[in-house]
Design a protein around this motif. Structure first.
Motif, PDB file in Angstrom:
ATOM      1  N   ARG A 118      -2.823  17.065 -12.305  1.00 59.06           N
ATOM      2  CA  ARG A 118      -2.895  16.070 -11.239  1.00 59.06           C
ATOM      3  C   ARG A 118      -3.286  16.718  -9.912  1.00 59.06           C
ATOM      4  NH1 ARG A 118       2.541  15.596 -13.118  1.00 59.06           N
ATOM      5  NH2 ARG A 118       3.294  14.995 -11.072  1.00 59.06           N
ATOM      6  N   ALA A 119      -3.980  15.943  -9.071  1.00 58.16           N
ATOM      7  CA  ALA A 119      -4.228  16.361  -7.696  1.00 58.16           C
ATOM      8  C   ALA A 119      -3.122  15.752  -6.840  1.00 58.16           C
ATOM      9  CB  ALA A 119      -5.588  15.854  -7.241  1.00 58.16           C
ATOM     10  N   PHE A 120      -2.695  16.467  -5.817  1.00 59.44           N
ATOM     11  CA  PHE A 120      -1.611  15.975  -4.964  1.00 59.44           C
ATOM     12  C   PHE A 120      -2.153  15.538  -3.605  1.00 59.44           C
ATOM     13  CE2 PHE A 120       2.714  16.326  -6.679  1.00 59.44           C
ATOM     14  CZ  PHE A 120       2.357  16.678  -7.968  1.00 59.44           C
ATOM     15  N   TYR A 121      -1.609  14.438  -3.130  1.00 59.91           N
ATOM     16  CA  TYR A 121      -2.048  13.853  -1.860  1.00 59.91           C
ATOM     17  C   TYR A 121      -1.147  14.330  -0.733  1.00 59.91           C
ATOM     18  CZ  TYR A 121      -3.091  10.295   1.658  1.00 59.91           C
ATOM     19  OH  TYR A 121      -3.446   9.653   2.811  1.00 59.91           O
ATOM     20  N   VAL A 147       8.479  -2.006  -6.905  1.00 61.13           N
ATOM     21  CA  VAL A 147       7.179  -1.776  -6.250  1.00 61.13           C
ATOM     22  C   VAL A 147       6.695  -3.083  -5.623  1.00 61.13           C
ATOM     23  CG1 VAL A 147       4.748  -1.240  -6.660  1.00 61.13           C
ATOM     24  CG2 VAL A 147       6.519   0.166  -7.705  1.00 61.13           C
ATOM     25  N   LEU A 155       2.876   2.328   1.163  1.00 56.24           N
ATOM     26  CA  LEU A 155       2.154   2.815  -0.010  1.00 56.24           C
ATOM     27  C   LEU A 155       2.819   4.073  -0.568  1.00 56.24           C
ATOM     28  CD1 LEU A 155      -0.191   2.914  -1.983  1.00 56.24           C
ATOM     29  CD2 LEU A 155      -1.594   3.965  -0.213  1.00 56.24           C
ATOM     30  N   LEU A 156       3.212   4.975   0.322  1.00 56.74           N
ATOM     31  CA  LEU A 156       3.852   6.215  -0.145  1.00 56.74           C
ATOM     32  C   LEU A 156       5.178   5.918  -0.849  1.00 56.74           C
ATOM     33  CD1 LEU A 156       3.098   8.477   2.962  1.00 56.74           C
ATOM     34  CD2 LEU A 156       1.993   8.572   0.710  1.00 56.74           C
ATOM     35  N   GLU A 168       5.973   2.963  -2.313  1.00 59.27           N
ATOM     36  CA  GLU A 168       5.643   2.307  -3.596  1.00 59.27           C
ATOM     37  C   GLU A 168       5.294   3.359  -4.640  1.00 59.27           C
ATOM     38  OE1 GLU A 168       2.519  -0.632  -3.036  1.00 59.27           O
ATOM     39  OE2 GLU A 168       3.492  -1.369  -1.223  1.00 59.27           O
ATOM     40  N   HIS A 169       4.507   4.344  -4.237  1.00 61.48           N
ATOM     41  CA  HIS A 169       4.144   5.412  -5.176  1.00 61.48           C
ATOM     42  C   HIS A 169       5.380   6.189  -5.632  1.00 61.48           C
ATOM     43  CE1 HIS A 169       2.067   8.706  -7.065  1.00 61.48           C
ATOM     44  NE2 HIS A 169       2.621   9.554  -6.249  1.00 61.48           N
ATOM     45  N   LEU A 178       7.249   3.991  -8.055  1.00 59.88           N
ATOM     46  CA  LEU A 178       6.472   3.803  -9.284  1.00 59.88           C
ATOM     47  C   LEU A 178       6.507   5.043 -10.165  1.00 59.88           C
ATOM     48  CD1 LEU A 178       4.668   1.714 -10.668  1.00 59.88           C
ATOM     49  CD2 LEU A 178       2.695   2.692  -9.507  1.00 59.88           C
ATOM     50  N   VAL A 217       2.272   5.811 -13.345  1.00 61.59           N
ATOM     51  CA  VAL A 217       1.579   6.799 -12.528  1.00 61.59           C
ATOM     52  C   VAL A 217       2.526   7.975 -12.340  1.00 61.59           C
ATOM     53  CG1 VAL A 217       0.973   7.221 -10.120  1.00 61.59           C
ATOM     54  CG2 VAL A 217      -0.018   5.278 -11.320  1.00 61.59           C
ATOM     55  N   MET A 218       2.009   9.187 -12.436  1.00 61.02           N
ATOM     56  CA  MET A 218       2.875  10.354 -12.264  1.00 61.02           C
ATOM     57  C   MET A 218       2.914  10.772 -10.797  1.00 61.02           C
ATOM     58  SD  MET A 218       1.672  12.255 -15.743  1.00 61.02           S
ATOM     59  CE  MET A 218       2.878  13.590 -15.873  1.00 61.02           C
ATOM     60  N   PRO A 219       3.973  11.461 -10.381  1.00 61.84           N
ATOM     61  CA  PRO A 219       4.116  11.794  -8.960  1.00 61.84           C
ATOM     62  C   PRO A 219       2.925  12.593  -8.435  1.00 61.84           C
ATOM     63  CG  PRO A 219       6.131  12.339 -10.163  1.00 61.84           C
ATOM     64  CD  PRO A 219       5.100  11.981 -11.180  1.00 61.84           C
ATOM     65  N   CYS A 220       2.342  12.152  -7.341  1.00 66.08           N
ATOM     66  CA  CYS A 220       1.179  12.808  -6.747  1.00 66.08           C
ATOM     67  C   CYS A 220       1.363  13.099  -5.265  1.00 66.08           C
ATOM     68  CB  CYS A 220      -0.075  11.966  -6.951  1.00 66.08           C
ATOM     69  SG  CYS A 220      -0.643  11.969  -8.639  1.00 66.08           S
ATOM     70  N   THR A 221       2.599  13.066  -4.783  1.00 65.29           N
ATOM     71  CA  THR A 221       2.869  13.591  -3.448  1.00 65.29           C
ATOM     72  C   THR A 221       4.096  14.489  -3.600  1.00 65.29           C
ATOM     73  OG1 THR A 221       4.413  11.834  -2.811  1.00 65.29           O
ATOM     74  CG2 THR A 221       2.092  11.458  -2.316  1.00 65.29           C
ATOM     75  N   LEU A 230      -2.778   6.099  -6.176  1.00 69.77           N
ATOM     76  CA  LEU A 230      -1.318   6.208  -6.102  1.00 69.77           C
ATOM     77  C   LEU A 230      -0.592   5.090  -6.865  1.00 69.77           C
ATOM     78  CD1 LEU A 230      -0.603   7.454  -2.457  1.00 69.77           C
ATOM     79  CD2 LEU A 230      -0.959   8.769  -4.540  1.00 69.77           C
ATOM     80  N   LEU A 231      -1.282   3.972  -7.123  1.00 74.37           N
ATOM     81  CA  LEU A 231      -0.603   2.858  -7.805  1.00 74.37           C
ATOM     82  C   LEU A 231      -1.315   2.401  -9.066  1.00 74.37           C
ATOM     83  CD1 LEU A 231       0.319   0.662  -4.685  1.00 74.37           C
ATOM     84  CD2 LEU A 231       1.746   2.356  -5.833  1.00 74.37           C
TER      85      LEU A 231
END
Lengths: 309, 309, 309, 309, 309, 309
Positions: free
Chosen positions: B302-305, C220, C238-239, C241-242, C245, C257-261, D212-213
């Motif tokens: 995954r890419a991270f934001y 969400v 949005l952050l 909700e992510h 989620l 969706v997998m964690p991306c932050t 993200l969603l």
């Protein structure tokens, strides 16, 4: 003391028996009773303990060896045993010979085959490690079963498995040009960790070490310790540790590392082959030709067909 | 000798550099050349070796440390290095200090934290095992990286990981009422097998033992050996072996046995947490707010934001 | 009305009880009877309803709260209850206080910790969303359990889980340099969807929305709706909700969706850690040192060992 | 401005083009050049930008629309374009009509079919939700593609997919006695979240919300918000949310909840069927009978055979 | 002979019945009895055989058709049957009409639809293969069930499934421009291997061939044999073999090869769709609106919700 | 015509060669050239075709056999070939003997072993099926490779694999008391479907039947057809079909049915063992002791270590 196979109707029975499966029922008068399976090396029989007491709850536990006073009787043409009194036999008082079947091959013959294989090894480090382990585990090498067993299995199951593997390995060595000494040593050592993983004497269960480490990790550490004490400096101990570590073939089956030498791969393939064939042969032994066996858990729950002819 | 960050245009350069990525091209006249990345602790620079010879094939291998004579020049506003001659530096002649970054926390501070944790342990067997390992692995505990690394990493990566884990463990111990001594000892010992699994000094790769056994099995065996020599008789060595063996959490990740004590579970959860957070923090360090990092292999690609604010 | 822990022999009993496990037996005369487990916050007792009728089939259903008239008696040294009559208590007449244990930490303390965390948030949008949800879900935030529970659990399970997570998050924030406001808001909000997913009041089961959507998708959507009403324009909704989620970490566990932050990853790791540790701590609470717990379904069916010391 | 299909040898070319694949080469003199693929709705052509500068690195990025001055010439019988100058066209200045193919069915016909389906719905809540979404997403319903697309696709891909699904659904409704209103509404709404998940205008990529969603969670939340605003009280919004949420059929494909109503199951099966058939039909369109297509990633990397007859 | 639906209290009953589920109990006096479910096409009834003998063990086996003499009586308002004597009915004496429900569509109608489809095929090789199989399997095409069935299913289940699939295929052929002749032939042939895989006549179980080969491999071989005998030389037999072989869509579901032609893919998608929809429709048939069905094993053990309206 | 191993500097070369890997480069003047690997049974050599034309694109395709005129020269001490002209050799004009290595065991010896095994079979049906297949596939049994092979392999690979398996099977038969006739027949027949699955003559690729059915399904159908023609009525053909169908052991590896007889299980285990050992032996043949082989795709991408001694 009579063995189960020698029971007749109206016998008075005293002796030690292994408790197999157990079920509890309720009487018409609201009391409870146990219907259990008793076993010794000669066979098995259904037995009833009527009017079960609170103490009986602790006595009638599958896997216990109990000392019994009782009487046989016939119920629908089958011999049953009515248990009059029962108590648990302490480990040290168990009469092991009543429970362990003689293996299909005699212990002497197995020991002689095992020693012949040990003597056939030329590599010094293999030989030293083998002798170290023989000294350490001693008689247990000859008496341990090959797996957790709730029923009385052949003694020597561990040894029979190792020797059958060595027989196959000796043959395949030539076909695939593998290192005989490594491979045979691997066959003889690979499962010795089970002597620490399991504990008996009649019903073999996982020991605490077995549960927390497993026989593979135990044996790898034992080889490392031995190599250290023996001051071995060749690659041999590492190669054997790798063979033991990888002999279940993949992570899901308990090998954190997969086989990465020819001998390790061959060991794991022979182990896989023998383990499965033994299960099938045992399962279809009593199946009538033209029928299927029970479903076999270690073989993905498949039933095996025994051809008509 | 100048470090890369100190290079100017038209410098004459002599010194040791680590070879990063390498590509080979063909000249207009059919000859071939190498375009390589040179690294030291201060930075990296693109370099060319024109008219590559057959010997150059063996010199220009990623991971080699080479000794170079060359000249800098500008190409499209960027400094490049033209390599005039190059040879491989033997391991024992590598000037390690040119390649290893100082860790963000000083070695002295790390060692002091490590020793404080060792001193905070009250259980005698934990303490003995820790001291045994400190003596055995000695300075390597402070100098090893946390993973195979093709580029020069911080030294002390292994130690930083262990200490961060101990910091978290000490806090969680109170929340979940876990055994402090076991858990902290587990944090400090769990990855020491990497000292045998990997070998350096600059570019850390898997050793033969690392490939055939892996750091987990190695460390379990080392604890067993130590417990034997130290004649420990409590459950502690077994509990620690189990913690090390299970700390990757599942068979697919290298743990043949899954955590079955509270402390083993907590150790594996903290290890998982720290490993992932370190990867993410490193990956987004240089990302501009409002953008995504590269895809991270250890995090399922995954890419991270990095949020805008 | 007496609680179960206060029962004596030959008591006449009237009161509400929760039905736990149920089994049906056959009398000697061919009639049937129910043997059930009755529960309240103080404990549990085995009870019999002899001569079961057709109506009894609808009354004696696991999870029902029933109103009973009966008498205690001793059977093999254990107190039993003979049920003379029973009827189902309508939801609105259930005396909730008889069934819900006080949590180990008082409700006041939990509410105070929760409010402290809310007050510690500086980001305006986080604050607005938190207050919106507090208003919307109100008292249920304090009273909901953390999971479907067939037995009477602590009330406030949901809140205790959220606050423990916030405690850990606040500590890890500093270690990994994460955004405090986002992370704490995530801890407090992430599971609030369970208030719609489950419905009580005593035995919490999945609601229709819970079955068709699940608490993650519900929450969400609730955040999105709130952000819309509150006219929030920053990235914050949005952050969050992510984070909600993705907090189960992977598709198989309910996160499409997998964690991306960084904060989403940390939230999911802390959630995973706390969920597992709570299960283990509960499972080994009553285990004697030196023994194993039952097999724990949420932990891959492993049994956990409680060390001797 | 000429379209690519109208180019002749020695033309002077000015106009906007989409950058497809890009490769960078090195000249004999050590300079670098770009070899790129230019596209418009009429076709594609190879173009070279010799003597690439540092600025060119930012201009020649796949997916950019660039404004070009250049000249055509022949190289080995194929027309090429030599780029003399190039700059990126800002989003708002892109001449969209140069890039978007007319769909095989006219927009008018698609809109008329879509409206007919909307008008055929009798259930009031379904109708209100549909009209709410039509108003919200407006013209984008007719112009969006069905998927991320690096090449210029038909516009209306999203709409064509929805209508084909409705065609199949209307037929299967009768066979399986399903609820026509729910099912058709589901077909028309299920993918509208893509209008938020993707952003164009020419090259559609994932938006931040998309990453993200994902379009499924987005659309579930949008329906919930709409139902709230429209004050709908029937089960219909919940059933539609469930249909949207589950329409990818399983967690690994993005649906955290699997279909649990007849209509949700049918929707997911039709979506699966149409998605796969469209991929195959497109892949074998230009394959000669008796040959295989390329390997198709969305179909487990299988190549498809086009029979001889 | 009366059908079960016609039984009244105190009837004397003689006739053939199918044995459904069976349980064995113990009397107050220690003897055992059977409580069984008897079935015919009209319904089912609970029956008791008191004082079970050793021979009864072989008679009361689930799936047997037994011939009974007995008497009805009421127990708690429900009609029961007391079995006075019972014996197994040999296969050839079973009165099949008592057990097989008329399908919802009449056999004549099904046969007429089937023949219409056969007549609509224009490709000569498809036609020849169809006629070959019709001749070979003959009446069984019309009488076989669609699956192993322990309970009396509709006869013609196999045919109904094939015809529904053909109905859908004929419609989708136009949408996706597929080869009508191949696709319809595939629908009609794809499951005919079940006629060899299963054996009846009332309770269909796997035959030995079914267990060792499965209907897919059986049918592929039958087509190959037929094509050989018919001396077909076109690609058609190979394409049909591929369609049959791949129609379960993936290896885990019994297709060693995945669909690699448009028609094979479409066949597998329609088969998947119809199989699942039939299961759901059957499962929710008797569910009250607003409730969930039982968990459905072939649908990942999900329960299906039947909306209120 | 000279073989590659006989080339000297400045030779004029004419003859047929197999094209191995191919790469295309660009000249300094912008033209393109091919750098290819040419092979025959004696070895391989790098060759260049400068100034590649459009026709060359169709000639220089990996796997083609081409007829060449060229000249050798030295480049950096290695012999190269400059190709002056080249054309594709039609299948029927290929001089097969130039490309096929003699197997390590002579064809005569292999045929004699094969015939000995056929003659050792006593079961009439096994014998008939074997002779039927020998007649049908004839010389191809002796000449086919064991797998798709882009490089010239030994001929007789298929036969060598079958005979090695028979050697092992004959030995294991005794250990596990398996049916010799079934097992040996299975070894000899199990892979004959490859003669239809692959097509040569030099470079063996999947045929259309191979791609759409696979050798396992093909062979099952061939045995069924043969048994039908031979009017066999025993269980033997079914048992052999099952053995062939299940010999890859599990669905993911191409066996829709898993082994369910002792002989089928043993066949699959021996096949698995021999396939893996052959891969490893080939991979480490040229590895220096103390080093690892390349990563082996069919062995989960592991590299194998060749011990020092």
């Amino acid at each position: 003391m009579k063995m189960i196979s020698e029971f007749n109707d109206h016998d008075h029975i005293e002796g030690q028996f292994l408790l197999g499966s157990i079920s509890k029922g309720v009487n018409a008068n609201g009391g409870s009773y146990f219907s259990v399976e008793l076993r010794d090396a000669s066979g098995q029989i259904t037995a009833k303990k009527w009017d079960a007491t609170l103490q009986d709850e602790e006595i009638f536990v599958a896997g216990n060896v109990i000392s019994i006073v009782g009487e046989t009787n016939k119920y629908r043409d089958a011999l049953q045993l009515k248990i009059l009194s029962a108590e648990v036999v302490p480990l040290e008082e168990i009469d092991v010979d009543r429970f362990v079947k003689a293996p299909p091959v005699s212990k002497e013959e197995l020991m002689s085959k095992f020693n012949n294989y040990v003597n056939s090894i030329k590599n010094e480090d293999c030989k030293k490690l083998l002798n170290y382990m023989i000294k350490k585990f001693d008689d247990k090498i000859y008496s341990y079963p090959a797996a957790v067993s709730i029923h009385h299995e052949y003694s020597s199951g561990l040894l029979m498995h190792s020797i059958t593997m060595a027989d196959i390995a000796a043959y395949l060595c030539k076909i695939y040009d593998a290192n005989y000494d490594l491979l045979i040593t691997g066959c003889l050592l690979h499962d010795l960790g089970k002597i620490i993983e399991l504990e008996g004497p009649i019903v073999y269960k996982y020991s605490l070490e077995g549960k927390l480490l497993g026989h593979i990790s135990i044996m790898v550490a034992e080889i490392r310790k031995a190599a250290d004490e023996l001051k071995l400096t060749s690659e041999v101990p590492l190669l054997l540790e790798h063979m033991v570590l990888s002999h279940h073939g993949q992570p899901d089956f308990g090998s954190p590392v997969m086989p990465c030498t020819k001998e390790a791969l061959l060991l794991s393939l022979i182990d896989n082959l023998d383990s499965k064939m033994v299960v099938v042969n045992k399962a279809i032994a009593d199946v009538e030709p033209g029928n299927f066996s029970n479903k076999l858990f270690p073989l993905d729950n498949r039933a095996f067909y025994k051809p008509k002819e």
